[in-house]
Enzyme design. Structure first.
Site, PDB file in Angstrom:
ATOM      1  CG  HIS A   2       4.525   5.532   2.897  1.00 43.39           C
ATOM      2  ND1 HIS A   2       4.237   6.709   2.229  1.00 43.39           N
ATOM      3  CD2 HIS A   2       3.391   5.197   3.576  1.00 43.39           C
ATOM      4  CE1 HIS A   2       2.990   7.071   2.491  1.00 43.39           C
ATOM      5  NE2 HIS A   2       2.446   6.163   3.292  1.00 43.39           N
ATOM      6  CG  ASP A   4      -0.155   2.656   4.542  1.00 44.75           C
ATOM      7  OD1 ASP A   4       0.438   3.742   4.620  1.00 44.75           O
ATOM      8  OD2 ASP A   4      -1.167   2.475   3.842  1.00 44.75           O
ATOM      9  CG  HIS A  26       0.595   4.706  -0.613  1.00 50.40           C
ATOM     10  ND1 HIS A  26       0.763   3.483  -0.006  1.00 50.40           N
ATOM     11  CD2 HIS A  26       0.209   5.552   0.373  1.00 50.40           C
ATOM     12  CE1 HIS A  26       0.483   3.575   1.274  1.00 50.40           C
ATOM     13  NE2 HIS A  26       0.155   4.830   1.532  1.00 50.40           N
ATOM     14  NE  ARG A  28      -3.611   3.337   6.584  1.00 52.36           N
ATOM     15  CZ  ARG A  28      -2.447   3.838   6.996  1.00 52.36           C
ATOM     16  NH1 ARG A  28      -1.840   4.773   6.279  1.00 52.36           N
ATOM     17  NH2 ARG A  28      -1.892   3.428   8.118  1.00 52.36           N
TER      18      ARG A  28
END
Length: 354
Positions: free
Chosen positions: A178, A180, A327, A343
Site C-alpha cells: 500500500h 499511505d 510498502h 510515523r
C-alpha cells in the site's frame, strides 16, 4: 575426519529452534510509553481541506552539500531504490539540508538513517521537522499520541496486536502492499518512520519502486494506462475500525487519482495504484477493472528485482517518498516481542499525470 551428516543436523536444528517464534521473552513494557497508542472515541476531525503544497525538494541543491557531508556514509541497497545513511543526524540538519533530504528521498525513494537521536528529541521538535515537508495528516482510525494527533503509532505486543485485526489469520500471508492514505485528496509525500522497540528478528518493512514498476511495462501498455483514473477509498478502513469497536475520527472519503502520476521534482512517472486502498478504475466495468488492477497488483508484488527489505536497528529512522513507492509490513516476528514505531505523514500535492 570430517563430521557426519548426523553430527551436523542436531546443530542446525538447535539453531532453528533458537529462532522459532515463541513467546518466551520477559515483557518489561514499552521503552517509550509516551508513544503508546491512544484512542479516544470522542476525538473527531473535520474533513481535510485542500491546501497549496510546494515540495521543498524543488529548491534543493542537486549536489546536496548540506545533507551528504564528508562525514556521511552511504550504501545503496538496489539500483532502483533504498539507501542506508550513517554519519548524518536528521535532527541537526539545516533548512537547506532538509530541502536536500526531500530531494534525495524522491530520487532514491527510501532512505534508511542509522544511529539517529530522532526518537529522543521530543514530539514538538519531531513535528517541526516533518512539517517542513507538508501539512501532517491526522489519521482517522489508527492509534495516535495523546495530545499529538499528528502521530500514527504502529504497535504490536502481547497486549495489543492490531495487525491480527487488520489482516486476520485466515490469510496465507500478512503482507499488504500500500501507499499511505492514498484516499486523501492530497496523499502522503515525504514520510518519516522512527523505531522505538524492535524485535530481535523480523518486523522489517518491504518497499517497492512504483517508478521502476511503471518503467518495466511495454510502451504499448503504458499508452493504455494514459488518462485512466482509479478510485481510492477510506471506507473499508473506517468500517473495519467500527467493527472492532475502534475510532473513526473523520468520516471516510473516496477520491479519484490518475493511474500514473508524475513526481513534481524529479519528473519521474510512477504507477499510483495499491492493493490497500485502490478499489476500481473509473469508466471500466467491474470485470474489466478487476482484471487490470489484479495484473498491476501482481506485477508490483512479484517485482522482487525492484524491491528492498528495510531492516531496523536501535535508532533507525526511515524516510521515504509515498508518491513513488508502495510498502508492506512483515508480521513475521516472535509474538512475545514488541514492535513499536511512530510515523509522521506530511501530505503532498494533488496527484497529476503531467
Amino acid at each position: 575426519m570430517a563430521p557426519s551428516v548426523s553430527d551436523i543436523v542436531p546443530l542446525v536444528t538447535d539453531t532453528i529452534d533458537d529462532l522459532k517464534l515463541t513467546a518466551t521473552k520477559q515483557d518489561n513494557g514499552p521503552s517509550y510509553p509516551f508513544y503508546y497508542p491512544y484512542y479516544d472515541v470522542n476525538e473527531k476531525f473535520p474533513p481535510t481541506e485542500v491546501y497549496e503544497h510546494t515540495d521543498p525538494g524543488a529548491k534543493a541543491d542537486r549536489a546536496k552539500p548540506h545533507l551528504l557531508t564528508p562525514e556521511a556514509n552511504i550504501s545503496h541497497l538496489s539500483p532502483f531504490l533504498g539507501t542506508e545513511i550513517s554519519g548524518v543526524q536528521i535532527s541537526q540538519l539545516s533548512e537547506e539540508g532538509l530541502d536536500e533530504l526531500a530531494l534525495y528521498a524522491a530520487e532514491r525513494k527510501v532512505l534508511i538513517f542509522r544511529d539517529q537521536d530522532f526518537k529522543d528529541i521530543g514530539p514538538d521538535k519531531q513535528i517541526e521537522i516533518a512539517k517542513r515537508f507538508g501539512r501532517i495528516q491526522r489519521h482517522p482510525t489508527s492509534g495516535n499520541v495523546k495530545g499529538y494527533p499528528e502521530f500514527h503509532v504502529v504497535y504490536r505486543g502481547t497486549e495489543h496486536d492490531r495487525l491480527k485485526e487488520v489482516i486476520p489469520d485466515d490469510r496465507i500471508t500478512r503482507t499488504q502492499w500500500h501507499s499511505d492514505v492514498s484516499y486523501e485528496k492530497q496523499p502522503a509525500g515525504t514520510t518519516f518512520f522512527f523505531v522505538l522497540d524492535q524485535p530481535e528478528v523480523g518486523g522489517d518493512t518491504l518497499f517497492a519502486s512504483q517508478v521502476e514498476a511503471y518503467n518495466r511495462l511495454s510502451p504499448e501498455f503504458k499508452k493504455r494506462l494514459e488518462g485512466l483514473r482509479a478510485v481510492h477509498s477510506a471506507f473499508e478502513q473506517a468500517e473495519a475500525s467500527r467493527r472492532r469497536g475502534g475510532v473513526v475520527r473523520r468520516e471516510p472519503i473516496q477520491t479519484e487519482h490518475p493511474l500514473v502520476r508524475r513526481h513534481p521534482v524529479t519528473g519521474e512517472k510512477a504507477l499510483y495504484v495499491n492493493q490497500g486502498f485502490t478499489r476500481r478504475i473509473v469508466g471500466f466495468k467491474a470485470e474489466e477493472s478487476e482484471y487490470l488492477l489484479k495484473f498491476l497488483f501482481d506485477h508490483i508484488a512479484k517485482g522482487a528485482d525492484f524491491q528492498i527489505r528495510a531492516r531496523y536497528k536501535p535508532g533507525s529512522v526511515v524516510v521515504w517518498d509515498n508518491r513513488v513507492t508502495v510498502h508492506s509490513a512483515t508480521g513475521d516476528f516472535n509474538p512475545g516481542e514488541r514492535r513499536h514505531a511512530a510515523r509522521l505523514t506530511p501530505q503532498a500535492e494533488v496527484p497529476t499525470e503531467t
